[in-house]
Design a protein around this motif. Structure first.
Motif, PDB file in Angstrom:
ATOM      1  N   PHE A  11       0.804  -1.230   0.000  1.00 17.01           N
ATOM      2  CA  PHE A  11       0.000   0.000   0.000  1.00 17.01           C
ATOM      3  C   PHE A  11       0.838   1.281   0.000  1.00 17.01           C
ATOM      4  CE2 PHE A  11      -4.070  -2.158   1.593  1.00 17.01           C
ATOM      5  CZ  PHE A  11      -4.680  -2.022   0.357  1.00 17.01           C
ATOM      6  N   PRO A  12       1.926   1.370   0.794  1.00 15.31           N
ATOM      7  CA  PRO A  12       2.722   2.610   0.747  1.00 15.31           C
ATOM      8  C   PRO A  12       3.234   2.947  -0.649  1.00 15.31           C
ATOM      9  CG  PRO A  12       3.316   1.325   2.680  1.00 15.31           C
ATOM     10  CD  PRO A  12       2.406   0.458   1.857  1.00 15.31           C
ATOM     11  N   VAL A  13       3.548   1.907  -1.445  1.00 18.17           N
ATOM     12  CA  VAL A  13       3.988   2.147  -2.825  1.00 18.17           C
ATOM     13  C   VAL A  13       2.884   2.829  -3.613  1.00 18.17           C
ATOM     14  CG1 VAL A  13       4.756   1.046  -4.971  1.00 18.17           C
ATOM     15  CG2 VAL A  13       5.519   0.152  -2.752  1.00 18.17           C
ATOM     16  N   SER A  14       1.664   2.289  -3.504  1.00 20.62           N
ATOM     17  CA  SER A  14       0.541   2.887  -4.247  1.00 20.62           C
ATOM     18  C   SER A  14       0.239   4.291  -3.733  1.00 20.62           C
ATOM     19  CB  SER A  14      -0.704   2.001  -4.130  1.00 20.62           C
ATOM     20  OG  SER A  14      -1.187   1.955  -2.813  1.00 20.62           O
ATOM     21  N   PHE A  15       0.397   4.529  -2.425  1.00 22.00           N
ATOM     22  CA  PHE A  15       0.117   5.852  -1.870  1.00 22.00           C
ATOM     23  C   PHE A  15       1.120   6.890  -2.387  1.00 22.00           C
ATOM     24  CE2 PHE A  15      -1.760   3.620   2.113  1.00 22.00           C
ATOM     25  CZ  PHE A  15      -2.907   3.331   1.389  1.00 22.00           C
TER      26      PHE A  15
ATOM     27  N   PHE B 282      -3.467  -3.975  -5.267  1.00 21.25           N
ATOM     28  CA  PHE B 282      -2.938  -4.319  -3.951  1.00 21.25           C
ATOM     29  C   PHE B 282      -4.074  -4.574  -2.965  1.00 21.25           C
ATOM     30  CE2 PHE B 282       0.990  -1.488  -4.983  1.00 21.25           C
ATOM     31  CZ  PHE B 282       1.334  -2.360  -6.000  1.00 21.25           C
ATOM     32  N   GLY B 283      -5.182  -3.870  -3.167  1.00 22.41           N
ATOM     33  CA  GLY B 283      -6.345  -4.085  -2.307  1.00 22.41           C
ATOM     34  C   GLY B 283      -6.906  -5.484  -2.445  1.00 22.41           C
ATOM     35  N   VAL B 284      -6.932  -5.987  -3.685  1.00 16.13           N
ATOM     36  CA  VAL B 284      -7.479  -7.336  -3.861  1.00 16.13           C
ATOM     37  C   VAL B 284      -6.531  -8.403  -3.338  1.00 16.13           C
ATOM     38  CG1 VAL B 284      -8.931  -6.693  -5.829  1.00 16.13           C
ATOM     39  CG2 VAL B 284      -6.628  -7.557  -6.252  1.00 16.13           C
ATOM     40  N   VAL B 285      -5.223  -8.108  -3.266  1.00 14.29           N
ATOM     41  CA  VAL B 285      -4.297  -9.051  -2.640  1.00 14.29           C
ATOM     42  C   VAL B 285      -4.627  -9.185  -1.156  1.00 14.29           C
ATOM     43  CG1 VAL B 285      -1.891  -9.503  -2.029  1.00 14.29           C
ATOM     44  CG2 VAL B 285      -2.439  -8.609  -4.299  1.00 14.29           C
ATOM     45  N   VAL B 286      -4.877  -8.044  -0.495  1.00 16.58           N
ATOM     46  CA  VAL B 286      -5.275  -8.079   0.912  1.00 16.58           C
ATOM     47  C   VAL B 286      -6.578  -8.855   1.071  1.00 16.58           C
ATOM     48  CG1 VAL B 286      -5.971  -6.689   2.910  1.00 16.58           C
ATOM     49  CG2 VAL B 286      -4.115  -5.898   1.450  1.00 16.58           C
ATOM     50  N   ALA B 287      -7.526  -8.590   0.179  1.00 15.60           N
ATOM     51  CA  ALA B 287      -8.815  -9.283   0.254  1.00 15.60           C
ATOM     52  C   ALA B 287      -8.638 -10.790   0.082  1.00 15.60           C
ATOM     53  CB  ALA B 287      -9.763  -8.736  -0.811  1.00 15.60           C
ATOM     54  N   ALA B 288      -7.708 -11.192  -0.813  1.00 12.65           N
ATOM     55  CA  ALA B 288      -7.452 -12.617  -1.005  1.00 12.65           C
ATOM     56  C   ALA B 288      -6.856 -13.239   0.257  1.00 12.65           C
ATOM     57  CB  ALA B 288      -6.495 -12.827  -2.185  1.00 12.65           C
ATOM     58  N   GLY B 289      -5.995 -12.483   0.939  1.00 14.14           N
ATOM     59  CA  GLY B 289      -5.434 -12.972   2.192  1.00 14.14           C
ATOM     60  C   GLY B 289      -6.494 -13.133   3.262  1.00 14.14           C
ATOM     61  N   ILE B 290      -7.396 -12.152   3.348  1.00 16.15           N
ATOM     62  CA  ILE B 290      -8.490 -12.228   4.315  1.00 16.15           C
ATOM     63  C   ILE B 290      -9.397 -13.410   4.003  1.00 16.15           C
ATOM     64  CG2 ILE B 290     -10.551 -11.021   5.159  1.00 16.15           C
ATOM     65  CD1 ILE B 290      -9.025  -8.394   4.698  1.00 16.15           C
ATOM     66  N   LYS B 291      -9.624 -13.653   2.712  1.00 19.10           N
ATOM     67  CA  LYS B 291     -10.450 -14.791   2.309  1.00 19.10           C
ATOM     68  C   LYS B 291      -9.810 -16.108   2.748  1.00 19.10           C
ATOM     69  CE  LYS B 291     -12.610 -16.870  -1.784  1.00 19.10           C
ATOM     70  NZ  LYS B 291     -12.770 -16.774  -3.258  1.00 19.10           N
ATOM     71  N   THR B 292      -8.496 -16.218   2.576  1.00 18.45           N
ATOM     72  CA  THR B 292      -7.790 -17.431   3.009  1.00 18.45           C
ATOM     73  C   THR B 292      -7.872 -17.589   4.516  1.00 18.45           C
ATOM     74  OG1 THR B 292      -6.245 -17.292   1.147  1.00 18.45           O
ATOM     75  CG2 THR B 292      -5.564 -18.626   3.024  1.00 18.45           C
ATOM     76  N   LEU B 293      -7.687 -16.491   5.242  1.00 17.22           N
ATOM     77  CA  LEU B 293      -7.777 -16.542   6.703  1.00 17.22           C
ATOM     78  C   LEU B 293      -9.190 -16.875   7.165  1.00 17.22           C
ATOM     79  CD1 LEU B 293      -5.552 -13.470   7.692  1.00 17.22           C
ATOM     80  CD2 LEU B 293      -5.008 -15.907   7.933  1.00 17.22           C
TER      81      LEU B 293
ATOM     82  N   PRO C 123       2.958   8.887 -12.250  1.00 19.25           N
ATOM     83  CA  PRO C 123       2.736   8.094 -11.043  1.00 19.25           C
ATOM     84  C   PRO C 123       1.290   8.081 -10.545  1.00 19.25           C
ATOM     85  CG  PRO C 123       4.735   9.392 -10.824  1.00 19.25           C
ATOM     86  CD  PRO C 123       4.054   9.856 -12.080  1.00 19.25           C
ATOM     87  N   ALA C 124       0.571   9.192 -10.698  1.00 24.40           N
ATOM     88  CA  ALA C 124      -0.806   9.249 -10.185  1.00 24.40           C
ATOM     89  C   ALA C 124      -1.687   8.186 -10.837  1.00 24.40           C
ATOM     90  CB  ALA C 124      -1.388  10.636 -10.401  1.00 24.40           C
ATOM     91  N   ALA C 125      -1.489   7.957 -12.145  1.00 22.95           N
ATOM     92  CA  ALA C 125      -2.266   6.927 -12.840  1.00 22.95           C
ATOM     93  C   ALA C 125      -1.872   5.542 -12.341  1.00 22.95           C
ATOM     94  CB  ALA C 125      -2.046   7.038 -14.350  1.00 22.95           C
ATOM     95  N   LEU C 126      -0.574   5.342 -12.128  1.00 20.17           N
ATOM     96  CA  LEU C 126      -0.109   4.069 -11.576  1.00 20.17           C
ATOM     97  C   LEU C 126      -0.697   3.831 -10.190  1.00 20.17           C
ATOM     98  CD1 LEU C 126       3.679   4.252 -12.547  1.00 20.17           C
ATOM     99  CD2 LEU C 126       2.028   2.614 -13.437  1.00 20.17           C
ATOM    100  N   GLY C 127      -0.793   4.906  -9.397  1.00 12.54           N
ATOM    101  CA  GLY C 127      -1.322   4.788  -8.043  1.00 12.54           C
ATOM    102  C   GLY C 127      -2.757   4.307  -8.016  1.00 12.54           C
ATOM    103  N   GLY C 128      -3.573   4.784  -8.943  1.00  7.60           N
ATOM    104  CA  GLY C 128      -4.965   4.344  -8.988  1.00  7.60           C
ATOM    105  C   GLY C 128      -5.079   2.867  -9.298  1.00  7.60           C
ATOM    106  N   ALA C 129      -4.299   2.405 -10.307  1.00 10.39           N
ATOM    107  CA  ALA C 129      -4.329   0.991 -10.664  1.00 10.39           C
ATOM    108  C   ALA C 129      -3.753   0.136  -9.535  1.00 10.39           C
ATOM    109  CB  ALA C 129      -3.532   0.764 -11.951  1.00 10.39           C
ATOM    110  N   ALA C 130      -2.684   0.634  -8.907  1.00  8.06           N
ATOM    111  CA  ALA C 130      -2.042  -0.128  -7.833  1.00  8.06           C
ATOM    112  C   ALA C 130      -2.968  -0.282  -6.634  1.00  8.06           C
ATOM    113  CB  ALA C 130      -0.744   0.558  -7.411  1.00  8.06           C
TER     114      ALA C 130
END
Length: 449
Positions: free
Chosen positions: A149-153, A356-367, A345-352
Motif C-alpha cells: 500500500f505505501p507504494v501505491s500511496f 494491492f487491495g485485492v491481494v489483501v482481500a485474497a489474504g483475508i479470504k484465506t484466513l 505516477p498518479a495513474a499508476l497509483g490508482g491501478a495499484a
C-alpha cells in the motif's frame, strides 16, 4: 473429445494472450527497472552503463519468468508468477559494487556463485512446504498486500519526491483510474473486463499527460536498439566474502519465495507439493545465476502481478509467460520501455490501489477458512504475525538499531510474516504432519475446454 484443464494450464486465444500479457508487462515494468536505476545511481554508472543495466535486468527478468511459469525438467513451480529483481538485494549489491577491489564484476561473480549454491539448497528449503498451512499462507498474502500500500500511496500522491506531492489534481487522476477500472469491470465482455487495469492505466496516463504531469525527456534520450550480451561489464570476479554475503541474502529470499509460492497456489486454487516448491526455488537460483552472467540481479516473484491475476480472474501461467517474452523483446528496444516508464505516477497509483487491495482481500479470504472457534491459538498466530509484519511498513526507524545480521530479515514484511507465522504455528499448534502425496489431484475449478 473434452479434456479437463486447470485454469492455470489453459492456453487462451492468441489475441487474449497478447493483450493480457501486455497488461502484465505494463504493471511490472516500473518495478523491473527500479532496482537497476537505484544501483546504477549509487555506483555512479554512466548513462550508457545505466541503459545497459536496465536492458539486462528486463531481459533476464523475462527469462526468469519463463523459467518459473513454463518450466523445464526439475525447474519451475509452473504458476502464474511474474519474476522481478529482488529489492532485498539492493544493499548488498551496492556494498559489493562499491568495493574498489571488486566493482560490479564482483557483484556479477557473487550472484553467479550464490545462484548455483541456492540451486543446490533448493531441496532442503523445499521440504519446509508443510509448515505453510492456510493460517500461515493467509497471513503471508495479507502482509504482502498491506506492505504494498505505501507504494501505491506514493504514486497516488504524485510520486516520491514530487514538489507538489499530495496535490488534489493527483488524487483526481488516481481516483479517476479507480473509478474507470470499477466501471469497466461491469462491462458485459469478459475480454474488456480482463483488460480493465490496462485500459485504466492508459486512459489515466493520457489524462495525466494532458494535465501537464510527466514528460517524454527520457523517451527522446533512450536509444532505439541495444544488444544484451553476457559479461557486458567484463568477466566476473569470484570473491568468497561477496559470495557468502549474497548466499545469506538469497537464502532469506528463498524463505520469502516459499511463502509466495504457497500463497499464490492458494489464490489460484492449485495446491503445490514439496517437489513443486523445490522446482520453483531451483528456478530462482538458476535465474539468478543467469542474471549474474548478464550483469543483472537475483530474482523473486513480483506480487504486484498477483493482484492483476485476482482482478482479472485469469489464472493462466501462459499469459504471464507471454509477458516474459515481451519483457525480453522490450529489453532490446529501450525507447519503448522508456515510454512505458513515463506513465505518470498518479495513474499508476490508482491501478495499484485496486490491485494491492485485492491481494489483501485474497489474504483475508484465506484466513476466513481457518478454524478459530475450535482452535483459538490460530487467532493469536494471525494477530501477532500481522502486527509484527507491519513494523517495517508503519515505523521502519524502530528496526534500524537491531544487529546488522538481522537487517536483511527485518525490512521485509513478507519475510517477517513467513517467519513469525511459521514459528507461532509450530509453537501453538505443533509440528504439522508431512504430506506424503507427491502428485495430488486438483479438482477445484476444473474447466472443460
Amino acid at each position: 473429445m473434452t479434456t479437463a484443464v486447470h485454469p492455470v494450464d489453459q492456453i487462451l486465444p492468441a489475441r487474449a494472450m497478447a493483450s493480457l500479457g501486455f497488461q502484465h508487462m505494463l504493471v511490472s515494468y516500473l518495478g523491473a527497472i527500479a532496482v537497476p536505476m537505484i544501483v546504477a545511481s549509487a555506483l555512479k554508472m554512466t548513462t550508457a552503463q545505466t541503459t545497459m543495466l536496465i536492458s539486462t535486468a528486463l531481459f533476464t527478468s523475462g527469462i526468469a519468468t519463463l523459467l518459473q511459469t513454463v518450466g523445464f525438467w526439475k525447474f519451475g513451480v509452473r504458476l502464474p508468477l511474474m519474476q522481478g529483481v529482488a529489492f532485498s538485494s539492493v544493499a548488498p549489491v551496492i556494498a559489493i559494487g562499491s568495493d574498489p577491489s571488486l566493482g560490479f564484476n564482483g557483484v556479477c561473480g557473487a550472484i553467479i556463485g550464490a545462484g548455483v549454491i541456492t540451486m543446490l539448497l533448493a531441496p532442503v528449503i523445499g521440504r519446509l512446504k508443510r509448515f505453510f498451512p492456510p493460517v500461515v499462507s493467509g497471513c503471508t498474502i495479507t502482509a504482502v498486500g498491506l506492505s504494498l500500500f505505501p507504494v501505491s500511496f506514493h504514486w497516488f500522491g504524485g510520486g516520491r519526491g514530487a514538489p507538489d506531492f499530495g496535490s488534489p489534481v493527483f488524487f483526481a487522476v488516481g481516483f479517476g483510474v479507480v473509478a474507470l477500472i470499477l466501471l469497466i469491470n461491469r462491462h458485459r465482455s469478459e475480454l474488456v473486463r480482463n483488460l480493465a487495469v490496462m485500459i485504466g492505466l492508459l486512459v489515466g496516463g493520457a489524462v495525466a499527460w494532458m494535465l501537464g504531469m510527466g514528460n517524454f525527456d527520457e523517451v527522446s534520450r533512450a536509444p532505439w536498439f541495444t544488444m544484451v550480451t553476457p559479461f557486458a561489464f567484463g568477466m566476473p570476479v569470484f570473491d568468497i566474502g561477496a559470495i557468502t554475503t549474497m548466499v545469506i541474502v538469497m537464502v532469506v529470499q528463498m524463505v520469502e519465495s516459499m511463502g509466495l509460492f504457497v500463497a499464490v497456489s492458494e489464490i489460484v486454487k492449485r495446491p503445490i507439493t514439496e517437489q513443486d516448491a523445490t522446482r520453483g526455488l531451483r528456478a530462482n537460483g538458476l535465474a539468478s545465476a543467469i542474471g549474474g552472467m548478464f550483469a543483472a540481479f537475483p530474482y523473486i516473484a513480483f506480487m504486484e502481478n498477483v493482484g492483476l491475476v485476482i482482478v482479472t480472474g485469469v489464472r493462466s501461467r501462459w499469459v504471464v509467460a507471454t509477458c516474459g517474452v515481451m519483457l525480453c523483446a522490450v529489453a532490446l528496444v529501450p525507447k519503448i520501455g522508456s515510454l512505458f516508464a513515463s506513465i505518470p505516477p498518479a495513474a499508476l497509483g490508482g491501478a495499484a490501489m485496486v490491485m494491492f487491495g485485492v491481494v489483501v482481500a485474497a489474504g483475508i479470504k484465506t484466513l476466513g477458512r481457518v478454524e478459530y472457534d475450535r482452535n483459538p491459538a490460530n487467532l493469536s498466530v494471525v494477530s501477532i504475525t500481522l502486527a509484527c509484519a507491519m513494523m517495517p511498513v508503519m515505523l521502519p526507524s524502530m528496526l534500524e538499531k537491531l544487529p546488522g545480521f538481522l537487517q536483511p530479515f527485518v525490512h521485509s514484511s513478507v519475510i517477517i510474516a513467513c517467519v513469525v507465522s511459521v514459528l507461532l504455528n509450530l509453537l501453538l499448534n505443533g509440528v504439522p504432519a508431512r504430506d506424503e502425496s507427491e502428485h495430488p489431484i486438483h479438482t477445484d475449478n476444473i474447466q472443460e475446454v
